[in-house]
Design an enzyme around this catalytic site. Structure first.
Site, short mmCIF file in Angstrom:
data_model
loop_
_atom_site.label_atom_id
_atom_site.label_comp_id
_atom_site.label_asym_id
_atom_site.label_seq_id
_atom_site.Cartn_x
_atom_site.Cartn_y
_atom_site.Cartn_z
N THR A 12 20.24 -73.70 -29.87
CA THR A 12 18.95 -73.55 -28.90
C THR A 12 17.85 -72.74 -28.92
O THR A 12 16.98 -72.99 -28.49
CB THR A 12 19.51 -75.01 -27.48
OG1 THR A 12 20.24 -73.27 -26.69
CG2 THR A 12 20.38 -75.78 -27.98
N TYR B 55 12.60 -67.05 -18.57
CA TYR B 55 12.99 -67.08 -19.51
C TYR B 55 12.80 -65.64 -19.38
O TYR B 55 13.53 -65.31 -20.01
CB TYR B 55 12.91 -67.88 -20.70
CG TYR B 55 14.34 -69.09 -20.59
CD1 TYR B 55 14.92 -68.49 -21.47
CD2 TYR B 55 13.64 -70.34 -20.27
CE1 TYR B 55 16.22 -69.74 -21.67
CE2 TYR B 55 15.13 -71.01 -21.21
CZ TYR B 55 15.79 -70.55 -21.45
OH TYR B 55 17.44 -71.38 -21.28
N LEU C 154 14.20 -74.05 -25.94
CA LEU C 154 14.49 -75.75 -26.52
C LEU C 154 15.83 -76.90 -26.44
O LEU C 154 16.47 -77.97 -27.11
CB LEU C 154 14.30 -76.26 -27.94
CG LEU C 154 13.38 -77.66 -28.13
CD1 LEU C 154 12.58 -77.86 -27.46
CD2 LEU C 154 13.09 -78.14 -29.20
N HIS C 155 16.52 -76.56 -25.03
CA HIS C 155 17.98 -77.72 -24.70
C HIS C 155 17.85 -78.89 -25.34
O HIS C 155 18.14 -79.08 -26.12
CB HIS C 155 18.55 -76.45 -23.35
CG HIS C 155 18.20 -75.08 -23.44
ND1 HIS C 155 19.23 -74.24 -24.63
CD2 HIS C 155 17.86 -74.80 -22.83
CE1 HIS C 155 18.87 -73.42 -24.23
NE2 HIS C 155 18.09 -72.90 -22.96
N ASP C 156 17.67 -79.77 -23.86
CA ASP C 156 17.66 -81.16 -23.74
C ASP C 156 17.45 -81.77 -25.43
O ASP C 156 17.93 -82.59 -26.08
CB ASP C 156 17.53 -81.97 -22.99
CG ASP C 156 18.94 -80.70 -21.36
OD1 ASP C 156 19.68 -80.15 -22.27
OD2 ASP C 156 18.12 -81.22 -20.55
#
Length: 239
Positions: free
Chosen positions: A128, A163, A173-175
């Site tokens: 991610t 961040y 862009l995790h989720d």
């Protein structure tokens, strides 16, 4: 009705200004009445009624999925796949040097899920953080999506600041990447390996390779340019 973490105390955070704005923007009364089922009961019933059809994409601590597995041993075989945002196999953690946030907040739950035999894809920090959204990306969204873009840019500031504080140039862009992985697995690569989770000590929440368990699909690399383009295209042209 969600479940509390299996063993760890529930962690709640004071609301940030962007979270308050998000809440105010979405607090209109929803039609209908709340479900009387717990989250685990709903999950078990849904996959039992549609065996082999349901892909579940948990993007927070995986407590409800573990509770469903403990409630109904058939859940693991009825669900088509669990594509989970969480963990860090070879990458460092983001809340401790070892642990990713979702895993850290309920490591026991993830350990239950990883041992269940369900078809699992882990979308962790290894992949991610290969796609970072910057101020420039949110400027594009704000200029191109008049209805929602300025709001998205506004609430991104806290995330971007966090961040930057850990030395990155943008937010991960995790989720969204978890949903993209479920829909477009061809954009990713990784390895199949059994996993376990550290349940105590300074490395609590760390995901590790192990043996004697069913293998899961761990994503380790991706077509970052294609994934970012898909995400931004959806925001710029939400039709």
């Amino acid at each position: 009705m969600p479940h509390n973490p299996l063993c760890c105390p529930l962690c709640t955070l004071a609301p940030r200004s962007w979270a308050r704005r998000l809440w105010r923007a979405n607090r209109a009364a929803a039609p209908g009445a709340p479900h009387t089922e717990s989250a685990a009961e709903f999950l078990c019933r849904t996959v039992r009624e549609h065996p082999g059809d349901v892909v579940v994409c948990p993007i927070g601590p995986i407590t409800n999925i573990a509770a469903a597995i403990q409630m109904d041993p058939g859940f693991a075989t009825n669900v088509r796949e669990i594509v989970v945002m969480g963990g860090a196999l070879d990458a460092p953690g983001n809340v401790t040097p070892f642990a990713e946030a979702n895993t850290y907040h309920d490591p026991h739950a993830l350990n239950v899920v990883l041992a269940s035999g369900a078809s699992i894809t882990m979308v962790g920090l290894d992949v991610t953080l290969r796609v970072l959204l910057t101020d420039t990306d949110f400027d594009l969204v704000a200029a191109s999506n008049i209805a929602n873009g300025p709001f998205l840019k506004d609430i991104s500031r806290f995330y971007l600041d966090f961040y930057r504080s850990i030395g990155l140039t943008g937010c991960g862009l995790h989720d969204p990447m978890t949903l993209i992985a479920a829909r477009h697995p061809e954009l990713f690569s990784g390895e199949r390996t059994p996993l376990r989770v550290d349940l105590e000590g300074p490395a609590i929440g760390k995901t590790r390779r192990t043996h004697g368990r069913p293998s899961v699909n761990v994503l380790l690399d991706c077509d970052a340019e294609a994934i970012k383009a898909r995400f931004l295209d959806a925001l710029v042209d939400p039709s």
